[in-house]
Design a protein around this motif. Sequence first.
Motif, short mmCIF file in Angstrom:
data_model
loop_
_atom_site.label_atom_id
_atom_site.label_comp_id
_atom_site.label_asym_id
_atom_site.label_seq_id
_atom_site.Cartn_x
_atom_site.Cartn_y
_atom_site.Cartn_z
N PRO A 215 0.79 -1.24 -0.13
CA PRO A 215 0.17 -0.06 0.11
C PRO A 215 0.80 1.34 0.01
O PRO A 215 0.37 2.41 -0.43
CB PRO A 215 -0.91 -0.10 1.32
N LEU A 216 2.09 1.16 0.45
CA LEU A 216 3.09 2.39 0.42
C LEU A 216 3.69 2.40 -0.76
O LEU A 216 4.81 3.30 -0.71
CB LEU A 216 3.84 2.47 1.74
N GLY A 217 3.52 1.59 -1.86
CA GLY A 217 4.33 1.63 -2.99
C GLY A 217 5.49 0.65 -2.85
O GLY A 217 6.26 0.59 -3.39
N THR A 218 5.36 -0.43 -1.86
CA THR A 218 6.15 -1.62 -1.72
C THR A 218 7.75 -1.05 -1.78
O THR A 218 8.44 -1.84 -2.76
CB THR A 218 5.98 -2.90 -2.29
N PRO A 219 8.38 -0.05 -1.21
CA PRO A 219 9.57 0.27 -1.42
C PRO A 219 10.70 -0.81 -1.22
O PRO A 219 11.81 -0.67 -1.70
CB PRO A 219 9.83 1.45 -0.54
N GLN A 220 10.46 -1.87 -0.24
CA GLN A 220 11.41 -2.86 -0.21
C GLN A 220 11.50 -3.78 -1.25
O GLN A 220 12.36 -4.66 -1.00
CB GLN A 220 11.05 -3.52 1.25
N ILE A 221 10.70 -3.56 -2.40
CA ILE A 221 10.69 -4.76 -3.52
C ILE A 221 11.99 -4.66 -4.24
O ILE A 221 12.41 -5.79 -4.68
CB ILE A 221 9.44 -4.43 -4.31
N TYR A 222 12.68 -3.42 -4.40
CA TYR A 222 13.98 -3.17 -5.07
C TYR A 222 15.20 -4.18 -4.51
O TYR A 222 15.75 -4.84 -5.20
CB TYR A 222 14.30 -1.78 -5.20
#
Length: 333
Positions: A215-222
């Motif tokens: 929901p927060l833009g999944t910043p940890q995906i990188y």
Amino acid sequence: MVGTLQHITFYNGQKMPIVGLGTWQAKVGEVGIAVDAALAAGYRHIDTAYSYRNEKEIGDTLKKWFDSGKLKREDVFIVTKLPLIGMRHSGVEKYLKKSLSNLQVDYVDLYLVHNPIGFQDVDDGGYPKDKDGQVLLDMTTDHISIWKGMEAQVDAGRARSIGLSNFNARQIKRVWQSARIKPTNLQVEMHAYFQQRELRAFCRALDITVCAWGPLGTPQIYSFVEKQGGDVSKLPRYDLLGDPVVKRIAQKHGKTTAQVLIRFLMQLEVAVIPKSSNPTRVEENFAVFDFELSPEDMEALEALDKGREGRLGSEHSQPGSGRHPEWPWFEPY
Ligand SMILES: NC(=O)c1ccc[n+]([C@@H]2O[C@H](COP(=O)([O-])OP(=O)(O)OC[C@H]3O[C@@H](n4cnc5c(N)ncnc54)[C@H](OP(=O)(O)O)[C@@H]3O)[C@@H](O)[C@H]2O)c1
């Protein structure tokens, strides 16, 4: 509307608290602290998965709360997921029993099929890979027979409800049509840059509720894609938490951008499971029941949608996974 929006209700009457704690990449040694902070802040919904490898520590923390008498089992809505290595009829009971044992509970409130694709059943702590780093797929994945296995878990009392995650509309429809016990919930990537309007409308028509991952833009995906050996340069680089429109709306309400992004999805009647391992941010992400976005705010946030360009989930998270015949995201939604 302030103070309401506490739950979303499934067709079977079950109520899922609209904000839950996400735990993907919440490490062992940290996840218990996060769950503790969440329960203290008032969260009553925890989202995990067999493949997150953190169920045991979540279970230890829940047990502490239940044993102390501060909470009862029925006070907390627990969600876990059938791993991709368990994607066959016999795998459903096998892996749900492992999850229940990790979580130290007799049932979960919602058991989801984590993903429509299947991997070979090698449970060595990671995803099974060949020598070139490509994931070892099981090409025989059969959703209908897996769903029968899911229904048997409801019959046995091991899951109150069953649902799907990361399935596309065609795959959902096929399961739904064959189901004796219909899916109650779909968990998919959803945030202000990827609002999934068609899929939400499709689910509404089938009386399937929606829960947003990332929901927060999944910043940890990188960092995750890099860790998996995927090509991170193939992903668009977004910073949703730093978006100027979100910042402006946050400033107006005296709230943080994370709180605005969570509230936005709640007002679309979507359940939200922001992940944080940081107790202060865990608390922050739950302080979303005391303000309301205006129709103008909602319109401005809706205008941020990038359509399919907004999706960050991809085959780069599991190199080689796009070769599976049930890979969901080549179709429009
Ligand atoms: N079904 C699926 O396939 C699937 C896939 C992905 C995720 N999920 C579920 O959905 C949950 C949420 O998705 P997600 O973890 O990808 O992404 P997310 O919740 O959009 O973002 C989590 C990230 O944002 C940071 N963060 C959290 N709160 C913040 C705040 N208030 N201000 C600034 N940064 C903040 C976190 O860092 P810190 O931890 O350092 O705070 C973490 O790096 C997962 O944890 C998991 O339970 C499901």
